[in-house]
Design an enzyme around this catalytic site. Structure first.
Site, PDB file in Angstrom:
ATOM      1  N   GLY A 197       0.837  -1.208   0.000  1.00  0.00           N
ATOM      2  CA  GLY A 197       0.000   0.000   0.000  1.00  0.00           C
ATOM      3  C   GLY A 197       0.866   1.249   0.000  1.00  0.00           C
ATOM      4  N   VAL A 222      17.993   8.222  -3.656  1.00  0.00           N
ATOM      5  CA  VAL A 222      18.625   8.590  -4.936  1.00  0.00           C
ATOM      6  C   VAL A 222      19.734   9.627  -4.709  1.00  0.00           C
ATOM      7  CG1 VAL A 222      18.203   9.762  -7.150  1.00  0.00           C
ATOM      8  CG2 VAL A 222      16.619   7.995  -6.340  1.00  0.00           C
ATOM      9  N   ARG A 223      19.411  10.657  -3.946  1.00  0.00           N
ATOM     10  CA  ARG A 223      20.388  11.743  -3.768  1.00  0.00           C
ATOM     11  C   ARG A 223      21.586  11.278  -2.940  1.00  0.00           C
ATOM     12  NH1 ARG A 223      17.061  17.224  -4.591  1.00  0.00           N
ATOM     13  NH2 ARG A 223      16.472  16.640  -6.701  1.00  0.00           N
ATOM     14  N   ARG A 256       0.908  -5.029  -5.146  1.00  0.00           N
ATOM     15  CA  ARG A 256       1.031  -6.205  -4.271  1.00  0.00           C
ATOM     16  C   ARG A 256       1.197  -7.361  -5.247  1.00  0.00           C
ATOM     17  NH1 ARG A 256      -0.715  -4.006   0.626  1.00  0.00           N
ATOM     18  NH2 ARG A 256      -2.495  -2.600   0.530  1.00  0.00           N
ATOM     19  N   GLY A 270       5.681  -2.192   3.603  1.00  0.00           N
ATOM     20  CA  GLY A 270       5.238  -2.750   4.875  1.00  0.00           C
ATOM     21  C   GLY A 270       5.767  -4.157   5.097  1.00  0.00           C
ATOM     22  N   ASP A 271       5.128  -4.896   6.008  1.00  0.00           N
ATOM     23  CA  ASP A 271       5.715  -6.186   6.378  1.00  0.00           C
ATOM     24  C   ASP A 271       5.694  -7.205   5.240  1.00  0.00           C
ATOM     25  OD1 ASP A 271       2.995  -6.469   6.611  1.00  0.00           O
ATOM     26  OD2 ASP A 271       3.078  -7.704   8.419  1.00  0.00           O
ATOM     27  N   THR A 326       4.380   2.514   5.637  1.00  0.00           N
ATOM     28  CA  THR A 326       2.972   2.088   5.676  1.00  0.00           C
ATOM     29  C   THR A 326       2.227   2.993   6.647  1.00  0.00           C
ATOM     30  OG1 THR A 326       1.445   0.403   6.517  1.00  0.00           O
ATOM     31  CG2 THR A 326       3.686   0.237   7.303  1.00  0.00           C
ATOM     32  N   ASP A 336      -0.003   2.037   8.500  1.00  0.00           N
ATOM     33  CA  ASP A 336      -0.499   1.221   9.616  1.00  0.00           C
ATOM     34  C   ASP A 336       0.367   1.296  10.879  1.00  0.00           C
ATOM     35  OD1 ASP A 336      -2.413   0.426   7.778  1.00  0.00           O
ATOM     36  OD2 ASP A 336      -1.386  -1.438   7.275  1.00  0.00           O
ATOM     37  N   ASP A 369       2.657  -0.663  11.765  1.00  0.00           N
ATOM     38  CA  ASP A 369       2.611  -2.006  12.359  1.00  0.00           C
ATOM     39  C   ASP A 369       3.910  -2.795  12.177  1.00  0.00           C
ATOM     40  OD1 ASP A 369       2.408  -2.295   9.628  1.00  0.00           O
ATOM     41  OD2 ASP A 369       0.786  -3.744   9.673  1.00  0.00           O
ATOM     42  N   ARG A 424      -5.180  -2.193   9.041  1.00  0.00           N
ATOM     43  CA  ARG A 424      -5.121  -3.660   8.902  1.00  0.00           C
ATOM     44  C   ARG A 424      -5.343  -4.317  10.263  1.00  0.00           C
ATOM     45  NH1 ARG A 424      -3.543  -6.313   4.329  1.00  0.00           N
ATOM     46  NH2 ARG A 424      -2.483  -4.520   3.462  1.00  0.00           N
ATOM     47  N   GLY A 464     -10.339  13.331  20.542  1.00  0.00           N
ATOM     48  CA  GLY A 464     -11.239  13.315  21.699  1.00  0.00           C
ATOM     49  C   GLY A 464     -12.445  12.403  21.534  1.00  0.00           C
ATOM     50  N   ARG A 510     -25.204  13.576  31.386  1.00  0.00           N
ATOM     51  CA  ARG A 510     -24.744  14.919  31.752  1.00  0.00           C
ATOM     52  C   ARG A 510     -24.943  15.915  30.597  1.00  0.00           C
ATOM     53  NH1 ARG A 510     -19.651  15.904  29.801  1.00  0.00           N
ATOM     54  NH2 ARG A 510     -18.438  14.076  29.210  1.00  0.00           N
TER      55      ARG A 510
HETATM   56  O1  F6P Z   1      -1.503  -1.420   4.634  1.00  0.00           O
HETATM   57  C1  F6P Z   1      -2.109  -0.228   4.282  1.00  0.00           C
HETATM   58  C2  F6P Z   1      -3.581  -0.398   4.091  1.00  0.00           C
HETATM   59  O2  F6P Z   1      -4.139   0.850   3.734  1.00  0.00           O
HETATM   60  C3  F6P Z   1      -4.345  -1.004   5.272  1.00  0.00           C
HETATM   61  O3  F6P Z   1      -4.583  -0.059   6.276  1.00  0.00           O
HETATM   62  C4  F6P Z   1      -5.575  -1.530   4.601  1.00  0.00           C
HETATM   63  O4  F6P Z   1      -6.135  -2.598   5.325  1.00  0.00           O
HETATM   64  C5  F6P Z   1      -5.049  -2.005   3.271  1.00  0.00           C
HETATM   65  O5  F6P Z   1      -3.837  -1.305   3.045  1.00  0.00           O
HETATM   66  C6  F6P Z   1      -5.976  -1.773   2.113  1.00  0.00           C
HETATM   67  O6  F6P Z   1      -5.404  -2.346   0.982  1.00  0.00           O
HETATM   68  P1  F6P Z   1      -5.866  -2.051  -0.500  1.00  0.00           P
HETATM   69  O7  F6P Z   1      -5.484  -0.637  -0.836  1.00  0.00           O
HETATM   70  O8  F6P Z   1      -5.123  -3.052  -1.300  1.00  0.00           O
HETATM   71  O9  F6P Z   1      -7.350  -2.210  -0.518  1.00  0.00           O
END
Ligand code: F6P
Length: 319
Positions: free
Chosen positions: A11, A24-25, A72, A102-103, A125, A127, A129, A171, A185, A211
């Site tokens: 992503g 690159v630089r 991907r 990402g991972d 990413t 996320d 994560d 994710r 908030g 309240r």
């Molecule tokens: O990993 C980034 C992310 O935006 C996640 O937060 C989300 O679950 C996923 O990618 C969405 O993937 P796609 O853009 O392939 O639908």
């Protein structure tokens, strides 16, 4: 090492361009030729590889998305796909690769190193994560986007005296939902890392109502489930007017914040330095504002830890 390459994968995340620019630089500054691989691992397999110059990365530091495009790649998950990728790298005389992603992208980088090709991962990413780094490139921008959206939702929630359930990306991680929930908030934050107690959520809503508070905002991380499921329960239990907003891909776009540009510049340059020092199979990250590098296998074996003290704090401030 005289020729290296950089790609973005998975992503997209705001700040990826700043990371590519830095790589690159830095490479050119160190007298090394650098190539851009277009369309992530798919481009590596098909040989969509072009040399990048100082000018190729001009005017991109402030742009969201990635100038190298991203994907991907299913084919890269196969042995044949990876063999083709290594062949292309060799064909171009490339000796080291930087992967910004990402991972899932890091697992690809790991596979390349196992095939004897030096690779360094740069965490990019929204996320947040990835283990072994306090922040990933893109998280801060996405966080600011989410907070801005919630502020706007709050205006209409207040005017109509409604309860809003806002679904946030991430994710399986709750970082984006948690940080945005605290910063905006929100009355309740629902994340995968903490048990969801519907009774508690309803009680907090009712106590606000008692309240005189007639509007509420609840943030749901996508990793827990759909916002609509929670809205249905709340509506059935309270009878109040509820609305659902799924923020979706708006969270991935936009000009990167100064924080993300800084982080991306530091990490992109550090990745080049590591390759030139002869290191491989490592990821770069930021810990306590210091740039660090760790073994990518070790990082991938760990589970990303969300800071639960932030969750407790948010709960204590939204009573
Ligand atoms: O990993 C980034 C992310 O935006 C996640 O937060 C989300 O679950 C996923 O990618 C969405 O993937 P796609 O853009 O392939 O639908």
């Amino acid at each position: 090492m005289k020729k290296i390459a950089v790609l973005t994968s998975g992503g997209d995340a705001p700040g990826m361009n700043a990371a590519v620019r830095a790589a690159v630089r830095r490479a050119i500054y160190k007298g090394v030729q650098i190539f851009g691989v277009y369309n992530g691992y798919n481009g590596l397999i098909s040989g969509n590889i072009k040399e990048l110059t100082l000018g190729s990365v001009g005017d991109i530091i402030h742009r969201g998305g990635t100038m190298l495009f991203t994907a991907r790649s299913d084919e890269f998950r196969t042995e044949e796909g990876r063999a083709k990728a290594v062949e292309q790298l060799k064909k171009h005389g490339i000796e080291g690769l930087i992967v910004v992603g990402g991972d899932g992208s890091f697992r690809g980088a790991q596979k390349l190193t196992q095939l004897g090709f030096p690779t360094i991962g740069v965490p990019g990413t929204i996320d947040n994560d990835i283990p072994c780094t306090d922040f990933t490139i893109g998280f801060d921008t996405a966080l600011n986007t989410v907070v801005e959206c919630i502020d706007k939702i709050r205006d209409t929630a207040t005017s109509h005296e409604r309860t809003y359930i806002v679904e946030v990306m991430g994710r399986d991680a709750g970082d984006l939902a948690l940080w945005a929930g605290l910063a905006a908030g929100a009355e309740s934050i629902i994340i995968p890392e903490a048990d969801t107690d519907m009774k508690d959520i309803l009680e907090r809503l009712r106590s606000g109502h008692r309240r005189g508070k007639k509007h509420s905002i609840i943030i749901v991380a996508e990793g827990v489930g759909q916002a609509s499921q929670f809205a249905d329960v709340i509506k059935a239990e309270t009878g109040w007017e509820t609305r659902v907003t799924v923020l979706g891909h708006i969270q991935r776009g936009g000009s990167p914040t100064a924080f993300d540009r800084m982080l991306a510049s530091r990490l992109g340059a550090a990745a080049v330095d590591l390759l030139l020092e002869g290191k491989a199979d490592r990821m770069v990250g930021i810990k306590n504002n210091n740039i660090v590098d760790v073994d990518i296998d070790e990082a991938l074996d760990q589970k990303h830890q969300l800071d639960l003290s932030i969750y407790q704090l948010a709960r204590s401030l939204s009573i």
